[in-house]
Design an enzyme around this catalytic site. Structure first.
Site, PDB file in Angstrom:
ATOM      1  N   ARG A  37      -4.100 -23.628  56.732  1.00 33.91           N
ATOM      2  CA  ARG A  37      -3.072 -23.465  55.706  1.00 33.91           C
ATOM      3  C   ARG A  37      -2.682 -22.002  55.493  1.00 33.91           C
ATOM      4  NH1 ARG A  37      -0.709 -27.050  52.891  1.00 33.91           N
ATOM      5  NH2 ARG A  37       0.585 -26.308  51.171  1.00 33.91           N
TER       6      ARG A  37
ATOM      7  N   ASP B 236       0.417 -29.698  49.384  1.00 36.27           N
ATOM      8  CA  ASP B 236       1.720 -30.314  49.640  1.00 36.27           C
ATOM      9  C   ASP B 236       1.743 -31.705  49.002  1.00 36.27           C
ATOM     10  OD1 ASP B 236       2.404 -28.112  51.261  1.00 36.27           O
ATOM     11  OD2 ASP B 236       1.384 -29.034  52.972  1.00 36.27           O
TER      12      ASP B 236
ATOM     13  N   THR C 282      -1.208 -34.094  33.278  1.00 37.52           N
ATOM     14  CA  THR C 282      -0.745 -34.583  31.980  1.00 37.52           C
ATOM     15  C   THR C 282      -0.681 -36.102  32.016  1.00 37.52           C
ATOM     16  OG1 THR C 282       0.605 -32.580  31.740  1.00 37.52           O
ATOM     17  CG2 THR C 282       1.052 -34.406  30.233  1.00 37.52           C
TER      18      THR C 282
ATOM     19  N   HIS D 146       2.423 -24.794  45.387  1.00 34.73           N
ATOM     20  CA  HIS D 146       2.750 -25.242  46.742  1.00 34.73           C
ATOM     21  C   HIS D 146       1.957 -24.479  47.803  1.00 34.73           C
ATOM     22  CE1 HIS D 146       4.820 -27.543  49.596  1.00 34.73           C
ATOM     23  NE2 HIS D 146       6.078 -27.266  49.304  1.00 34.73           N
TER      24      HIS D 146
END
Length: 230
Positions: free
Chosen positions: A27, A208, A183, A204
């Site tokens: 990543r 993803d 939430t 981000h």
């Protein structure tokens, strides 16, 4: 919903941070792109089926909110992308464990307090600690009655008064925040099934849509097979 103080204390069971090996990290390019060139967070709102979960809560005589917090923290702690941090130089690392911070509503003042507790993979003692915290701080007059939150906590808020289909937090400099913000909304009855909205906000750079979808799938599995409530 909880909002964090600018700086966090290091008090509490601070977990170890594992540095990321940038030479082998798949990543790396994504992290650098969404951290530096295009700082970007996003929010996804999902509807989870909590029919079996709600029924099991009644049978087991457990409290809804503590059980929700444990289930979310359990899935979050399974995956590196939801335990990300950066050091003082901005280099990525992973917390060994992250702990839930959650809101407690004071109905008389119509305000909330933000408290936290160490994550425990054993549901029963975790449930009792959260129940005690909610009871202790439901009349809190300060926003952070335990003091500043540790660095290794992620946020959970509950909006039990409202069933929503979309939710987003517009956070100034949110591109500096890598841990998830979750939430929860009010249960909704449809066609004999009970559903619950859950919004997940994440950076981000670390996750993803694939990763949020996996979190939702694993959370749905926990809620659909709630034998852990017993």
């Amino acid at each position: 919903m909880a909002d964090r103080p600018p700086r966090r204390a290091t008090a509490g069971p601070r977990s170890l941070v594992r540095p990321v090996d940038l030479a082998t990290w798949p990543r790396r390019a994504h992290f650098e792109h969404y951290s530096d060139r295009v700082p970007c967070t996003y929010s996804v709102t999902l509807q989870l089926d909590v029919t079996e979960f709600r029924r099991a809560l009644s049978d087991a005589r457990r409290k809804t909110y503590p059980a929700q917090i444990w289930a979310i923290a359990t899935v979050v702690n399974r995956h590196d992308e939801f335990r990300m941090a950066v050091d003082d130089l901005g280099r990525p690392a992973v917390w060994e464990t992250v702990h839930p911070a959650f809101t407690v509503f004071n109905p008389e003042r119509e305000t909330f307090a933000a408290v936290w507790t160490p994550y425990d993979p054993d549901f029963s003692p975790f449930h009792e600690r959260v129940v005690d915290l909610l009871r202790e701080h439901r009349s809190a007059t300060s926003m952070f009655p335990q003091g500043d939150l540790p660095e290794d906590v992620f946020d959970i808020s509950s909006l039990p008064w409202m069933h929503f289909t979309g939710f987003n937090l517009d956070i100034v400099e949110g591109h500096r925040h890598y841990l998830p913000i979750v939430t929860l909304g009010r249960f909704d009855e449809r066609d004999g099934r009970t559903h619950m909205p859950i919004a997940v906000q994440i950076h981000h750079a670390v996750a993803d849509g694939f990763h949020v979808a996996r979190l939702a799938r694993e959370l749905q599995d926990l809620l659909s097979r709630p034998d852990w409530l017993c």
